[in-house]
Design a protein around this motif. Structure first.
Motif, PDB file in Angstrom:
ATOM      1  N   LYS A 137     -11.482   6.202 115.013  1.00  0.00           N
ATOM      2  CA  LYS A 137     -11.624   7.516 115.640  1.00  0.00           C
ATOM      3  C   LYS A 137     -10.493   7.680 116.651  1.00  0.00           C
ATOM      4  O   LYS A 137     -10.001   6.688 117.199  1.00  0.00           O
ATOM      5  CB  LYS A 137     -12.952   7.608 116.407  1.00  0.00           C
ATOM      6  CG  LYS A 137     -14.177   7.592 115.533  1.00  0.00           C
ATOM      7  CD  LYS A 137     -14.465   8.954 114.979  1.00  0.00           C
ATOM      8  CE  LYS A 137     -15.756   8.997 114.201  1.00  0.00           C
ATOM      9  NZ  LYS A 137     -15.650   8.440 112.846  1.00  0.00           N
ATOM     10  N   CYS A 162     -27.446  12.313 114.286  1.00  0.00           N
ATOM     11  CA  CYS A 162     -26.219  11.528 114.152  1.00  0.00           C
ATOM     12  C   CYS A 162     -26.316  10.285 115.025  1.00  0.00           C
ATOM     13  O   CYS A 162     -27.025  10.264 116.036  1.00  0.00           O
ATOM     14  CB  CYS A 162     -24.970  12.355 114.409  1.00  0.00           C
ATOM     15  SG  CYS A 162     -24.577  12.575 116.107  1.00  0.00           S
ATOM     16  N   TYR A 163     -25.611   9.249 114.590  1.00  0.00           N
ATOM     17  CA  TYR A 163     -25.862   7.910 115.105  1.00  0.00           C
ATOM     18  C   TYR A 163     -24.542   7.132 115.171  1.00  0.00           C
ATOM     19  O   TYR A 163     -23.945   6.876 114.126  1.00  0.00           O
ATOM     20  CB  TYR A 163     -26.845   7.178 114.173  1.00  0.00           C
ATOM     21  CG  TYR A 163     -27.985   8.065 113.676  1.00  0.00           C
ATOM     22  CD1 TYR A 163     -29.160   8.203 114.417  1.00  0.00           C
ATOM     23  CD2 TYR A 163     -27.856   8.810 112.493  1.00  0.00           C
ATOM     24  CE1 TYR A 163     -30.194   9.041 113.979  1.00  0.00           C
ATOM     25  CE2 TYR A 163     -28.884   9.647 112.052  1.00  0.00           C
ATOM     26  CZ  TYR A 163     -30.048   9.763 112.792  1.00  0.00           C
ATOM     27  OH  TYR A 163     -31.050  10.589 112.371  1.00  0.00           O
ATOM     28  N   GLY A 164     -24.083   6.808 116.383  1.00  0.00           N
ATOM     29  CA  GLY A 164     -22.778   6.133 116.517  1.00  0.00           C
ATOM     30  C   GLY A 164     -22.882   4.734 117.104  1.00  0.00           C
ATOM     31  O   GLY A 164     -23.774   4.464 117.926  1.00  0.00           O
ATOM     32  N   TYR A 171     -24.798  10.152 109.727  1.00  0.00           N
ATOM     33  CA  TYR A 171     -25.329  11.516 109.848  1.00  0.00           C
ATOM     34  C   TYR A 171     -26.472  11.661 108.854  1.00  0.00           C
ATOM     35  O   TYR A 171     -26.311  11.341 107.674  1.00  0.00           O
ATOM     36  CB  TYR A 171     -24.222  12.537 109.529  1.00  0.00           C
ATOM     37  CG  TYR A 171     -23.002  12.324 110.393  1.00  0.00           C
ATOM     38  CD1 TYR A 171     -22.869  12.962 111.625  1.00  0.00           C
ATOM     39  CD2 TYR A 171     -22.003  11.428 110.012  1.00  0.00           C
ATOM     40  CE1 TYR A 171     -21.765  12.727 112.440  1.00  0.00           C
ATOM     41  CE2 TYR A 171     -20.900  11.183 110.822  1.00  0.00           C
ATOM     42  CZ  TYR A 171     -20.784  11.838 112.030  1.00  0.00           C
ATOM     43  OH  TYR A 171     -19.694  11.600 112.844  1.00  0.00           O
ATOM     44  N   MET A 177     -15.317   3.145 115.052  1.00  0.00           N
ATOM     45  CA  MET A 177     -16.704   3.575 115.246  1.00  0.00           C
ATOM     46  C   MET A 177     -17.435   3.551 113.913  1.00  0.00           C
ATOM     47  O   MET A 177     -16.843   3.816 112.868  1.00  0.00           O
ATOM     48  CB  MET A 177     -16.755   5.004 115.795  1.00  0.00           C
ATOM     49  CG  MET A 177     -18.124   5.393 116.351  1.00  0.00           C
ATOM     50  SD  MET A 177     -18.390   7.170 116.452  1.00  0.00           S
ATOM     51  CE  MET A 177     -17.382   7.634 117.814  1.00  0.00           C
ATOM     52  N   LYS A 178     -18.704   3.216 113.982  1.00  0.00           N
ATOM     53  CA  LYS A 178     -19.591   3.471 112.847  1.00  0.00           C
ATOM     54  C   LYS A 178     -20.300   4.757 113.199  1.00  0.00           C
ATOM     55  O   LYS A 178     -20.904   4.859 114.275  1.00  0.00           O
ATOM     56  CB  LYS A 178     -20.594   2.322 112.698  1.00  0.00           C
ATOM     57  CG  LYS A 178     -21.527   2.428 111.514  1.00  0.00           C
ATOM     58  CD  LYS A 178     -22.650   3.444 111.635  1.00  0.00           C
ATOM     59  CE  LYS A 178     -23.627   3.150 112.742  1.00  0.00           C
ATOM     60  NZ  LYS A 178     -24.701   4.187 112.834  1.00  0.00           N
ATOM     61  N   ASP A 179     -20.180   5.766 112.373  1.00  0.00           N
ATOM     62  CA  ASP A 179     -20.953   6.976 112.617  1.00  0.00           C
ATOM     63  C   ASP A 179     -21.757   7.311 111.372  1.00  0.00           C
ATOM     64  O   ASP A 179     -21.292   7.165 110.249  1.00  0.00           O
ATOM     65  CB  ASP A 179     -20.086   8.160 113.066  1.00  0.00           C
ATOM     66  CG  ASP A 179     -18.817   8.353 112.269  1.00  0.00           C
ATOM     67  OD1 ASP A 179     -18.330   7.374 111.676  1.00  0.00           O
ATOM     68  OD2 ASP A 179     -18.311   9.491 112.229  1.00  0.00           O
ATOM     69  N   TYR A 214     -22.993   7.168 106.143  1.00  0.00           N
ATOM     70  CA  TYR A 214     -22.308   6.560 107.285  1.00  0.00           C
ATOM     71  C   TYR A 214     -20.928   6.087 106.874  1.00  0.00           C
ATOM     72  O   TYR A 214     -20.626   5.935 105.687  1.00  0.00           O
ATOM     73  CB  TYR A 214     -23.125   5.406 107.873  1.00  0.00           C
ATOM     74  CG  TYR A 214     -23.082   4.121 107.076  1.00  0.00           C
ATOM     75  CD1 TYR A 214     -23.955   3.914 106.014  1.00  0.00           C
ATOM     76  CD2 TYR A 214     -22.172   3.118 107.386  1.00  0.00           C
ATOM     77  CE1 TYR A 214     -23.925   2.731 105.286  1.00  0.00           C
ATOM     78  CE2 TYR A 214     -22.137   1.932 106.661  1.00  0.00           C
ATOM     79  CZ  TYR A 214     -23.008   1.743 105.605  1.00  0.00           C
ATOM     80  OH  TYR A 214     -22.968   0.579 104.885  1.00  0.00           O
ATOM     81  N   THR A 235     -14.843  12.653 116.045  1.00  0.00           N
ATOM     82  CA  THR A 235     -16.219  12.546 115.570  1.00  0.00           C
ATOM     83  C   THR A 235     -16.270  13.424 114.311  1.00  0.00           C
ATOM     84  O   THR A 235     -15.329  14.163 114.045  1.00  0.00           O
ATOM     85  CB  THR A 235     -17.206  12.996 116.678  1.00  0.00           C
ATOM     86  OG1 THR A 235     -18.528  12.907 116.183  1.00  0.00           O
ATOM     87  CG2 THR A 235     -16.955  14.427 117.141  1.00  0.00           C
ATOM     88  N   HIS A 236     -17.351  13.324 113.527  1.00  0.00           N
ATOM     89  CA  HIS A 236     -17.295  13.969 112.202  1.00  0.00           C
ATOM     90  C   HIS A 236     -18.436  14.939 111.892  1.00  0.00           C
ATOM     91  O   HIS A 236     -18.722  15.179 110.719  1.00  0.00           O
ATOM     92  CB  HIS A 236     -17.229  12.887 111.121  1.00  0.00           C
ATOM     93  CG  HIS A 236     -15.842  12.345 110.919  1.00  0.00           C
ATOM     94  ND1 HIS A 236     -15.259  11.457 111.800  1.00  0.00           N
ATOM     95  CD2 HIS A 236     -14.919  12.567 109.958  1.00  0.00           C
ATOM     96  CE1 HIS A 236     -14.042  11.157 111.372  1.00  0.00           C
ATOM     97  NE2 HIS A 236     -13.808  11.819 110.253  1.00  0.00           N
ATOM     98  N   GLU A 237     -19.080  15.497 112.903  1.00  0.00           N
ATOM     99  CA  GLU A 237     -20.180  16.418 112.598  1.00  0.00           C
ATOM    100  C   GLU A 237     -19.726  17.580 111.721  1.00  0.00           C
ATOM    101  O   GLU A 237     -20.417  17.990 110.794  1.00  0.00           O
ATOM    102  CB  GLU A 237     -20.804  17.006 113.882  1.00  0.00           C
ATOM    103  CG  GLU A 237     -21.715  16.072 114.645  1.00  0.00           C
ATOM    104  CD  GLU A 237     -20.933  15.078 115.483  1.00  0.00           C
ATOM    105  OE1 GLU A 237     -19.715  15.270 115.672  1.00  0.00           O
ATOM    106  OE2 GLU A 237     -21.539  14.088 115.928  1.00  0.00           O
TER     107      GLU A 237
END
Ligand code: ATP
Ligand code: MG
Length: 606
Positions: A141, A469-471, A164, A160-162, A136, A112-114
């Protein structure tokens, strides 16, 4: 595209490795091949599906004003040390693949990329004037899942589409969260999926509110609890409900000691003495291991008729021990562990909430106190039956008070199907199963505070950014579509994400009339913007029809004996409906239905 050029290898039999229909079908229809545990090759037809899903996701993300980007998958451990997640993600049951480079620098492969995005925000965002902003990416991942399974559903490498988002205040974050919620509903609807939004646990990502999107399917790993009136739906990990009132226990002050030989379970105790389980308090002892500090024994009191929700317990323990860093594991304490700590044996199965801290004195490595927690259903009992802290004995008529102080309370019980709802006690929770395809979070300032990502607000004061954040699991979504849309003969792709929209099957490749007509139709449909497969293999017609059903192309055109009279057959994959029509009418008619289908007309909504 000609099927003969497609490297299509379909399997007649179900592969032994696949447990659920969608996994079986993707393997059998030649969409994926397993390369290693939780590692799959996406073959060309699946790649088309993934690109279509990605295109829908991209359009909807762009429509919210989010900017597409691409962040590194190799992430320096230092960033994760700063957020406090390195230990939790790499030690114990941590899921981050990690490595040392040739200079002995520690790196992780992004689950994940936070951290990365927050470090960028710290660098690039200075003023409230730049806010809000949302970035995004659609990218692979990596997660070293404990139990990779069900093909693309739980891979160790997946797409994944992530996204932020960064905001100047909480209100703006909430507004963006609402916009994402709507965008997500449109995405799933456009992909032809029936999805429901449910309240969710925020897990290791953290933050305050979060919501998951579940594709409803019997093979789903998640249990959804929802009220029939549609006002409440939650993942069971998170769901709350009302416990039924306890059957009152006549008080027998002072409490009396009851001999309960070998009656370790609530069931054995109640059946031997006629108690109702709701009159009892059961005590569970667990060991919490953290990133720093010694293991902490945790003593949980639950009403005897209730079940522990381990996710709620982990959250309650982590929340109370924030200084100890990440919670690495939380497992029941065994008698062997007690002895290994150099302690006297505990009367497991006969423990009461008043188990003294003194029992921990002299422990080799454990902290010498219990973290004591109780679910309100236990804490609210007047008099109850509980273990007497001595082998083969229980106490009847125990009460919270001086001898048995009420522990810190927290919602720890697992809500169950049939429970009464909090918002309306007439409503009872109903269960269904779901596949989590998306998850949106209001992160708040957890990461911006940790990584020092601040901006200057309108009043000229520096403060940490507000984040969301939105995955979306793009590869999981593709398989979830198969789980929701298949029949005994194979896949029935929703048209907007089907690898091809039409398959033209030449019944007999020896017949030049058939071949020529099929090629003309293929060209006419292609010219009309339709994505067409032409099955030109020298196989029997029956084999080709079976394969066409298996791979699940929404429309099949059969060019067979009628070709000589200019007649073809059109079959809809989903309904099996067939019609004979003049080949000359086919292109215009089919182009019109396909174009309508692309808009997702008739697709069920969230
Ligand atoms: P799960 O509870 O299923 O393990 P998660 O809550 O850890 O998933 P998130 O961190 O919310 O997952 O990731 C966003 C999305 O990525 C999920 O909603 C899911 O669709 C997808 N996803 C997560 N883990 C996997 C995986 N191992 N394989 C495929 N897709 C995944
Ligand atoms: Mg999730």
């Amino acid at each position: 595209m000609r099927v003969s050029r497609l490297m299509l290898v379909t399997l007649r039999d179900d592969p032994a490795e696949a447990e659920i229909p969608s996994h079986r079908l993707l393997l059998r229809a030649g969409y994926i091949r397993r390369i290693g545990s939780g590692i799959y090759a996406y073959l060309p037809m699946l790649w088309r599906v993934l690109q279509k899903v990605s295109a829908i996701v991209r359009e909807e993300m762009n429509a919210t004003g989010a900017l597409e980007t691409l962040l590194p998958q190799l992430q320096p451990s230092e960033l994760w040390e700063r957020s406090g997640r390195w230990q939790g993600y790499t030690a114990g049951e941590g899921i981050m693949f990690h490595l040392l480079d040739r200079q002995d620098r520690s790196l992780g492969l992004g689950p994940t990329h936070e951290e990365v995005i927050t470090a960028l925000a710290a660098d690039l965002l200075r003023s409230y004037r730049q806010l809000p902003v949302c970035l995004y990416q659609i990218q692979t991942k990596f997660r070293d899942e404990i139990r990779p399974r069900f093909g693309l559903m739980r891979g160790r490498e997946f797409i994944m589409k992530d996204a932020y988002s960064f905001h100047a205040d909480e209100q703006d974050l909430k507004a963006a969260y609402g916009v994402m919620d709507q965008a997500y509903r449109r995405i799933f609807e456009r992909c032809g999926l029936r999805a429901v939004a449910v309240e969710a646990d925020s897990g290791a990502i953290g933050g305050s509110a979060s919501q998951e999107f579940m594709v409803t399917a019997d093979a789903g790993e998640d249990l959804i609890l929802a009220s029939p009136d549609g006002r409440y739906a939650a993942n069971q990990e998170r769901a709350c409900s009302r416990a039924e009132p306890a059957v009152p226990l006549a008080t027998t002050a002072p409490p009396t000691l009851l001999a309960t030989p070998a009656q370790r379970s609530i069931e054995a105790l109640c059946s031997a003495h006629g108690f109702d389980p709701s009159q009892t308090v059961k005590v569970l002892v667990l060991l919490a291991r953290f990133a720093s500090g010694g293991p902490l024994p945790v003593l949980v009191s639950l009403r005897g008729d209730q079940t522990l929700n381990p996710v709620k317990l982990s959250n309650a323990v982590s929340g109370r021990c924030a200084d100890a860093g990440a919670l690495l594991s939380l497992e029941p304490i065994t008698s062997e562990q007690v002895l290994a700590e150099g302690l006297e044996p505990w009367p497991l199965g006969f423990l009461g909430p008043h188990l003294p801290d003194a029992l921990l004195q002299g422990a080799a490595s454990w902290q010498q106190r219990f973290l004591r927690l109780a679910d309100p259903s236990a804490a609210d009992l007047g008099a109850f039956v509980c273990g007497a802290n001595s082998l083969d004995h229980h106490l009847v008529g125990a009460c919270w008070g001086e001898a048995m102080p009420t522990p810190d309370t927290a919602d720890l019980r697992a809500a169950q199907p049939g429970d009464r709802c909090l918002h309306d006690s007439e409503q009872r929770l109903e269960a269904s199963r779901g596949i989590e395809v998306g998850h949106i979070f209001q992160l708040g300032r957890k990461y911006s505070s940790a990584l020092d990502a601040c901006f200057t607000n309108e009043a000229g004061v520096e403060e940490p950014l507000w984040m969301g954040c939105y995955g979306i699991g793009v590869s999981r979504l593709a398989q979830a579509a198969v789980e929701q849309h298949h029949d005994a003969n194979g896949i029935c792709w929703p048209l907007p994400i089907a690898p091809y929209e039409v398959i033209v099957v030449v019944a007999n490749m020896q017949e030049s009339v058939q071949v020529e007509l099929a090629e003309r139709l293929d060209a006419a449909l292609e010219a009309g913007g339709i994505e067409v497969l032409l099955d030109d293999r020298p196989e029997r017609a029956g084999v080709k029809f079976k394969d066409a059903d298996l791979i699940g192309i929404p429309w099949r055109v059969v060019v067979g004996r009628g070709a000589a009279q200019g007649q073809v057959e059109l079959v809809e994959r989903r309904s099996g409906e067939r019609q004979e029509l003049a080949a000359s009418d086919l292109p215009a008619q089919l182009i019109a239905v396909v174009e309508a289908g692309r808009l997702g007309r008739g697709a069920p909504s969230c």
